[in-house]
Write an enzyme that holds these catalytic residues in place. Structure first.
Site, PDB file in Angstrom:
ATOM      1  CE  LYS A 149      -3.569  -2.458  -0.436  1.00 29.61           C
ATOM      2  NZ  LYS A 149      -4.379  -3.169   0.507  1.00 29.61           N
TER       3      LYS A 149
HETATM    4  C1  LIG Z   1      -5.431  -4.403   0.742  1.00 29.43           C
HETATM    5  C2  LIG Z   1      -6.908  -4.245   0.799  1.00 29.43           C
HETATM    6  C3  LIG Z   1      -7.658  -4.576   1.932  1.00 29.43           C
HETATM    7  C4  LIG Z   1      -7.069  -5.323   3.088  1.00 29.43           C
HETATM    8  O1  LIG Z   1      -6.011  -4.690   3.671  1.00 29.43           O
HETATM    9  P1  LIG Z   1      -5.138  -5.474   4.777  1.00 29.43           P
HETATM   10  O2  LIG Z   1      -4.446  -4.371   5.511  1.00 29.43           O
HETATM   11  O3  LIG Z   1      -4.198  -6.360   4.022  1.00 29.43           O
HETATM   12  O4  LIG Z   1      -6.059  -6.236   5.638  1.00 29.43           O
HETATM   13  C5  LIG Z   1      -8.994  -4.264   1.960  1.00 29.43           C
HETATM   14  N1  LIG Z   1      -9.596  -3.684   0.914  1.00 29.43           N
HETATM   15  C6  LIG Z   1      -8.920  -3.378  -0.213  1.00 29.43           C
HETATM   16  C7  LIG Z   1      -9.653  -2.705  -1.331  1.00 29.43           C
HETATM   17  C8  LIG Z   1      -7.564  -3.675  -0.320  1.00 29.43           C
HETATM   18  O5  LIG Z   1      -6.900  -3.417  -1.446  1.00 29.43           O
END
Ligand SMILES: *Cc1c(COP(=O)(O)O)cnc(C)c1O
Length: 393
Positions: A191
């Protein structure tokens, strides 16, 4: 295009490389030496600085966005049989956490341009049991939040934004994280801001924030680090069967440094996007991502779409070809309704989600991260152009 651009000897370009500097490493070492590893002073400081950054009244740090989505829905006290509107074009946990919270996810189709949640389709999918909606700012392009707010207010729905892609992003000048009742961010390794694993829930509602804060750590009435401080008591009360969803100070140490770098990291993302746009502007076989003028885009992803009517090969083969030439890509996302759980347990069918069913087959996410060099962007764009030119219909 020069042959050098696509020479097989060029080193592979990974789909993602995290932007971790010596500063993050030093801050983690400092935490490890401090004697306080789990949730404590650095987590608290990260929450404060994050809240200030996105203009939120309250921020609660959690173990992941998945944990944050679960906690947010749990705090809304949904009842069995309640329905929650979720876009089909999203990651697994946006849907799964609705099930974990004891409710039923109802999948909503996407808009043709942004691929975000379609309110037109949400209208069709609304029933008397609908209680909440979870718009996802896909790729970092904010949803039309004025329309979302109107839609929710007219039907008495709660709104929790899945902002896993949307830091830093804004809708009509308002930062994502400051708009709805609840917003959830992800700090997963890929992210825009990472803590390895981690997430943040923001809300303007202090009561809701307290409930989420308490439920993230076993439903205890006080945070562990307070309990163990000299003036703290050994007594505690379990007021709710809570979860183990807290952040650690090791993760918060990384997050604090990343937050300080976020504008620089974002400027680099924007420069890469501009370079992609210029390099791919004349490639008629692909469609470039939408960007509505009223939003500040977080550019978590740069997802192009194949014009299959102008190509003799399918998206899957383009991905294979890119991979063979050393370029890592991905697809965001295989829509929820395509997965066996949703087909077998919720009876989802392509015909009920026609736009997403068509569009996801065309999508390829290209590498986009601050550490990507200009020469790498050029090589990716040139290789993609070359593949589409050779396979024109
Ligand atoms: C990455 C992601 C999540 C989950 O995030 P985590 O921190 O890995 O639990 C949820 N929604 C979307 C759209 C994502 O891309």
């Amino acid at each position: 295009m020069s042959e050098k651009m696509i020479a097989p000897s060029d080193p592979p370009i990974a789909f993602h490389r995290p932007a971790v500097s010596d500063e993050e490493i030093a801050e983690v070492v400092d935490t490890l030496k401090s004697g306080w590893l789990t949730m404590g002073p650095k987590t608290r400081r990260f929450e404060e600085e994050f809240a200030a950054r996105v203009g939120a009244e309250n921020a609660v740090a959690v173990a992941s966005a998945t944990a944050g989505l679960h906690l947010g829905l749990d705090a809304l006290d949904l009842q069995p049989g309640d329905e929650v509107l979720v876009p089909t074009v999203t990651f697994a946990s946006t849907g799964a956490t609705v099930v974990h919270a004891g409710a039923k996810p109802v999948l909503v189709d996407c808009e043709r341009d942004t691929l975000n949640f379609s309110l037109e389709d949400a209208e069709r999918k609304c029933t008397e049991r609908t209680r909440a909606m979870v718009p996802v700012h896909l790729a970092g392009h904010p949803c039309d939040m004025d329309a979302v707010a109107d839609f929710a207010a007219a039907r008495g729905l709660r709104v929790m934004e899945d902002a896993a892609h949307a830091l830093p992003a804004a809708y009509r000048g308002r930062a994502i994280g400051s708009i709805s009742e609840l917003t959830v961010f992800s700090f997963y390794a890929t992210k825009n801001l990472t803590t390895g694993e981690g997430g943040m829930v923001t809300t303007a509602d202090a009561e809701l924030a307290d409930r989420i804060r308490m439920r993230r750590l076993h439903g205890m009435s006080r945070d562990a680090w307070k309990r163990y401080r000299a003036e703290g008591s050994w007594r505690y009360d379990v007021a709710y069967p809570g979860f183990k969803y807290n952040m650690t100070d090791i993760a918060a140490a990384i997050g604090l440094v990343q937050l300080g770098r976020i504008d620089a990291l974002q400027a680099r993302r924007q420069a890469i996007v501009d370079r992609y746009r210029a390099a791919l502007a004349d490639c008629e076989e692909i469609e470039l991502p939408a960007h509505r003028e009223e939003v500040d885009h977080a550019w978590h992803l740069f997802a192009v779409r194949m014009h299959h009517d102008r190509l003799s090969i399918h998206r899957d083969q383009v991905i294979e070809e890119l991979n063979a030439r050393g370029i890592g890509t991905s697809v965001h996302f295989i829509p929820l309704h395509v997965h066996s759980y949703y087909r077998e347990h919720l009876g989802c069918r392509d015909a009920d989600l026609p736009v997403a069913s068509e569009e996801w087959e065309r999508m390829i996410s290209l590498p986009l991260y601050p550490g990507l060099a200009d020469e790498e962007v050029d090589r990716i764009a040139d290789t993609l152009t070359d593949i589409t030119r050779r396979n024109r219909r």
